[in-house]
Each structure stands twice: as C-alpha cells, then as structure tokens.
Design an enzyme around this catalytic site. Structure first.
Site, short mmCIF file in Angstrom:
data_model
loop_
_atom_site.label_atom_id
_atom_site.label_comp_id
_atom_site.label_asym_id
_atom_site.label_seq_id
_atom_site.Cartn_x
_atom_site.Cartn_y
_atom_site.Cartn_z
CD GLU A 77 -51.96 41.03 143.94
OE1 GLU A 77 -51.42 40.86 142.84
OE2 GLU A 77 -51.37 40.89 145.02
CE LYS B 146 -36.35 45.86 136.20
NZ LYS B 146 -37.00 47.15 136.53
CD GLU C 36 -41.73 35.28 148.43
OE1 GLU C 36 -42.96 35.24 148.60
OE2 GLU C 36 -40.93 34.56 149.04
CB CYS D 52 -48.11 40.65 147.82
SG CYS D 52 -46.82 40.82 149.06
P1 NAD Z 1 -44.59 43.59 137.89
O1 NAD Z 1 -44.53 42.12 137.81
O2 NAD Z 1 -45.24 44.34 136.80
O3 NAD Z 1 -43.11 44.21 138.00
C1 NAD Z 1 -42.19 43.74 138.94
C2 NAD Z 1 -40.79 43.91 138.40
O4 NAD Z 1 -40.61 43.09 137.26
C3 NAD Z 1 -40.43 45.33 137.98
O5 NAD Z 1 -39.12 45.62 138.41
C4 NAD Z 1 -40.51 45.25 136.47
O6 NAD Z 1 -39.68 46.20 135.83
C5 NAD Z 1 -40.00 43.84 136.23
N1 NAD Z 1 -40.36 43.26 134.93
C6 NAD Z 1 -41.45 43.55 134.16
N2 NAD Z 1 -41.41 42.84 133.01
C7 NAD Z 1 -40.28 42.08 133.06
C8 NAD Z 1 -39.68 41.14 132.17
N3 NAD Z 1 -40.22 40.83 130.98
N4 NAD Z 1 -38.54 40.54 132.55
C9 NAD Z 1 -37.97 40.83 133.74
N5 NAD Z 1 -38.47 41.74 134.60
C10 NAD Z 1 -39.62 42.36 134.28
O7 NAD Z 1 -45.24 43.88 139.29
P2 NAD Z 1 -45.70 45.27 139.91
O8 NAD Z 1 -46.95 45.68 139.24
O9 NAD Z 1 -44.56 46.22 139.92
O10 NAD Z 1 -45.98 44.84 141.43
C11 NAD Z 1 -47.18 44.38 141.85
C12 NAD Z 1 -47.17 42.88 142.02
O11 NAD Z 1 -46.13 42.46 142.89
C13 NAD Z 1 -48.45 42.42 142.68
O12 NAD Z 1 -48.95 41.28 142.03
C14 NAD Z 1 -48.01 42.08 144.09
O13 NAD Z 1 -48.82 41.18 144.76
C15 NAD Z 1 -46.64 41.57 143.87
N6 NAD Z 1 -45.86 41.64 145.11
C16 NAD Z 1 -45.58 40.47 145.74
C17 NAD Z 1 -44.87 40.46 146.93
C18 NAD Z 1 -44.56 39.17 147.62
O14 NAD Z 1 -43.61 39.14 148.39
N7 NAD Z 1 -45.29 38.11 147.38
C19 NAD Z 1 -44.43 41.67 147.45
C20 NAD Z 1 -44.72 42.84 146.80
C21 NAD Z 1 -45.44 42.80 145.60
#
Ligand code: NAD
Length: 485
Positions: A380, A171, A245, A280
């Site tokens: 963050e 997804k 991650e 991140c």
């Molecule tokens: P987010 O957690 O809001 O969303 C990530 C994904 O989760 C999206 O596809 C979203 O639709 C899905 N999601 C949201 N609610 C959900 C639920 N209840 N059940 C299942 N899936 C759900 O994150 P974001 O704002 O899109 O991304 C930013 C975050 O991602 C930051 O904290 C960043 O540090 C982190 N990030 C981490 C890495 C890594 O490898 N460590 C890489 C990139 C981004």
C-alpha cells in the site's frame, strides 16, 4: 486560526496541563493549533466519564438516541464548510473532497439513527414459554482512527457505537485531530456528558493506554495492519472484542467489452487519485485487457496529465498535497523502487511545486506499467501512484487480482453481466463495484477480507459488532425438572 485543544471529556475541554503537539497547515506550514498530548491519565478520566454515562445512555429508547444522532447530523451539516476547510488545511487534501467526507459522515449519523430503531433481537415460543434473544450494548467502546478521512472515520466509530447504546472514548490521529475536536463542540450541545469523549495524543501513548484500559469493553480500530496487530493483541490479552479496518491494494479490472472507454478511464482515474491515493479503498492495481490496452492507457496518461495539482483550499484543484513530508518521501521511494524493479514510468513520478505552498508535499499523478509481483503492486503506497497491469488470460488475471495480502475492494468494468457476476463472486474483496468505483450507498457493508480487517462497518450488521446477544428463556410457571429422584 490559532487555538488550543485539551482533551474533550464529559462535554468539556480540559485545560492543558502538560505537553502539546502542533497542528500544521500541510500546504503552507502555518501553525493552526496546539493540542494536548494526552496519556494514561486523560484516557483514564475519559473512560470513567464514559462508564458513568453508560447506564443512563443505555436506558434511553432507541428513538431517543436516534433523535440526538439526527441532531448531530444537522449540526455537522450546518458547519460543513468550516469543518471541510479545517481538514483541507490540517491534512492537505482538497477542500471539495473534505466536504464530501463530511457529507458521508452526516449520512452515517442518519443511517445509524434509523438503524438503531430497527435493530432487533428475535424471539419464538417454546413449549410452556418463550425464548428471546436480546441485543445489549457492551459499555465503553475505545476507538482509534487514522488521518486520511477524519470526518468519515469519526462517524464510522461514533455513529454505530452510540446508536447501539454504548458510550465512546475516541482517539483521533495526531496528524488530523482538529476537525474531530471541533466535532466535540457540536457534541457538547447535543449529547449528555460522557457519552462521547475525544482524547487526542500519540498512538503509543494515548492509543496504547486506551487499548490497555481494563474498563474498555470493546475496541474498534482503523489504520495500518502493523498497528492493527498491536490493537488485536491488546484486545486479545483482555479478551475484549476487536474490530479492525486496515489497508488495501485493490484491483480494478477492465474487460475488452467495457463499453464507453472515456467513462471507464474517468472511473479508474477517480479510483486511483481520489483522496490523493491516500484511501484504503483506492483502486491502485489497474488490470487492462490486451485488446484495448494501448488505447486505454493512452487515454489514462492524457487524463493524468490534465489533472491540476494545486492548493488544498482552492476549489478548482484536482489533486492537492500529501499529509506530510514523511509521507511524500515514502511515496517517491516507492516510485523509485518500482522503476528499479523494472516498471515503466508512463507519467508523473516527481514532486510538484505549488506557488505559495512550498512547504507542502505535492506529487504528480503517477502511472507505472508494472507486473503484479512488483513491490509497487503489492504494498500500500498511500499516494497518487497507479500500477497498470496488462492481461489477456482470464484465469491468470483473476489469480493475480487475488494474489495480494489485502482484500478490501475491487472494481470490474464490462458490459457482460454474467462475466461481471462470476468475476465478482471469485474476487477476494469485501466490496466489489461493477461499472463504478467508491459506490458506497448508506448501508453498504464496508469491511475487508484477508489482512484488510475484521468486521463490517456502515451497515445494519455493524450494530451486531457493538452489541452482545443475550438469551432470556421464560417458562410461564415453574414445573418439575424431573431431576431429583
Ligand atoms: P496508523 O496505523 O499508523 O495509525 C492509525 C491510528 O493508530 C492513529 O490514531 C495512531 O495514533 C494510532 N496508533 C499508532 N500506534 C498505536 C499503538 N501502539 N496503540 C494504539 N494506537 C496506535 O495508520 P495511518 O498511517 O494513520 O493510516 C493509514 C492506514 O490506515 C493505511 O494502511 C490505510 O489503508 C488504513 N485505513 C484503513 C481504512 C479502512 O476502513 N479499512 C480507512 C482509512 C485508513
């Protein structure tokens, strides 16, 4: 472009039946695409397709699976410019960076193609027989990714999962689905139906349906800690393995013997501003030693002021916009909070306007002099905002560098090897770079300590996360077990 995308299941895009959500050019506001707002029904169909494809995919040799991953890498390479332009418009990041994302993704498809062939179990002779430990794929892997680097994120999940013999339901994020769905078109030309399925939608609808699905055998998530916890609970309830991650708030430490200060200034600026700070891994806490602080910070400020803020699609842009107005307002809120808590604004701090891209949310490269306990140094921000922290006592600096709930990455700049290695050992981070930043060669373990996650991606060990270990013990012939009287 103005297209529609249904769910990509069994190598076909489903016709759109229900609701859709739009993909919007983050800079101009132009409508790019309508995307199916999928839910439990499409997730169910995708999981069934992946389940049906699993026995055939698992039965292929590692060489055969590797050959298809290599073809995917070539196909992405042939389409790189087009895909990078899609990402630049969809998420607002500059097109040159988005092209690098795709290059990074290509590297991962190739790396895991090679790794699959060398991912071995082990064996040893035992008296009268042999003991084998064999790696077997789980089955259907459910993967959920964020919006900031969609090409890298899709490859992080797809490459190791299918290399190890699993099938996938992915997804994408609702703010960055287009290039991943375009990837589906390339996948359809290469992989057997059902091996890789892509179901777009909202997190609490399609995402939640995927994490709760009883036939998903492994979950892999990248995103915020908040949602990571929800995914971990869903996995815990069904007792399936979950890799996470999550976020970061990485320290970048400059010693007084750092050497060529201009080069270090360039590296530390890159660490904070690459990906518009929406990484991140971003090095967002810059610890600079007292002895060089004034000169170093002066150079940093001058560098930030030379950064050209501009349209994502313009190759001469140094820093483009944020993904959305919501994200932009959040970032400005953090800057305000930093100043309210006593941080000194050194440069930037305002929304910037880019002619013709007034819809977009651009923020000036921002630097604040802060202390490690301030909100801007602990949370963050995910924007072009750097906190500079002055240090003079090594132990205090190291304690502060580790005094954060994350542990994803860290940078060290010194010409003293002993100092560098001892500091690297004591930093609580999954990735430590010495005299560079974002130095991610293929095979470099990528994963977080503390609240930055569970598991390591992009390395040979990642294949262990996508397989379970089965012991097979062989006796050459039955012999008495000496149990019955
Ligand atoms: P987010 O957690 O809001 O969303 C990530 C994904 O989760 C999206 O596809 C979203 O639709 C899905 N999601 C949201 N609610 C959900 C639920 N209840 N059940 C299942 N899936 C759900 O994150 P974001 O704002 O899109 O991304 C930013 C975050 O991602 C930051 O904290 C960043 O540090 C982190 N990030 C981490 C890495 C890594 O490898 N460590 C890489 C990139 C981004």
């Amino acid at each position: 472009m103005n297209v529609t995308y249904g769910a990509f299941i069994n190598n076909e895009f489903r016709p759109i039946k229900g609701e859709t959500f739009p993909a919007i050019d983050a800079g101009t506001g132009e409508h790019l695409a309508d995307i199916a707002r999928c839910g439990a029904e499409e997730i169910d169909d995708a999981v069934e397709a992946a389940r049906a494809a699993f026995p055939g995919w698992k039965a292929l040799s590692a060489e055969e699976r590797a050959a298809l991953l290599l073809k995917l890498a070539d196909a992405v390479e042939a389409n790189m410019r087009r895909l990078a332009l899609i990402d630049a418009r969809d998420i607002g990041r500059k097109v040159t960076e988005c092209a690098l994302d795709h290059q990074f993704a290509i590297n991962q498809y190739r790396y895991f193609a090679a790794s699959a062939i060398t991912h071995e179990g082990w064996g040893r002779p035992i008296p009268g027989g042999y003991l084998m430990a064999k790696r077997e794929p789980y089955g259907v892997c459910g993967a959920i990714i964020p919006w900031n680097v969609p090409a890298i994120m899709a490859a992080f999940k797809i490459a190791p999962a299918v290399a190890a013999g699993n099938t996938v339901v992915l997804k994408p994020d609702e703010h960055a689905s287009v290039s991943t769905l375009e990837l589906g078109k390339l996948i359809a030309e290469i992989f057997p139906p059902g091996v890789i399925n892509i179901v777009p939608g909202m997190g609490d609808e399609a995402g939640a349906a995927l994490t709760a699905h009883p036939r998903v055998a492994k979950l892999a998530f990248t995103g915020s800690g908040e949602v990571g916890r929800i995914v971990a609970v869903a996995g815990g309830q069904r007792l399936v393995p979950v890799s996470l991650e999550l976020g970061g708030k990485s320290p970048n430490i400059v010693f007084p013997d750092a050497g060529n200060l201009d080069a270090v200034v360039d590296n530390t600026s890159f660490a904070a501003m690459y990906c518009n700070g929406q990484s991140c891994l971003a090095g967002t806490r810059l610890f600079v030693h007292d002895d060089i602080y004034d000169t170093f910070v002066e150079k940093m400020v001058a560098g930030f002021q030379r950064i050209k803020v501009g349209p994502a699609t313009d190759e001469s842009t140094n820093l483009a916009g944020l993904v959305s107005e919501r994200q932009g307002k959040r970032v400005l809120g953090y800057i305000e909070k930093g100043v309210a808590e006593g941080a000194r604004l050194l440069t930037g701090g305002q929304r910037a306007t880019v002619p013709g891209h007034e819809y977009g949310y651009f923020i000036e490269p921002t630097m604040l002099e802060a202390t490690n306990d301030m909100t801007i140094a602990q949370e963050e921000i995910f924007g072009p905002v750097l906190s500079v922290i002055r240090w003079n006592d090594y132990e205090t600096m190291l304690r502060e560098a580790n005094d954060v709930r994350y542990g994803l990455a860290a940078g060290i700049y010194t010409s003293n090897l002993k100092n560098a290695m001892e500091t690297a050992d004591r930093l609580e981070a999954g990735n430590v770079w010495i005299n560079s930043y974002f130095n991610l060669a293929s095979g470099s373990p990528f994963g977080g300590f503390k609240e930055s996650g569970i598991g390591s991606e992009y390395c040979h060990e990642t294949l262990n996360m996508y397989t379970h270990l089965k012991a097979i013990t062989v006796q050459n012939e039955p012999s008495a077990a000496w149990f019955l009287p």
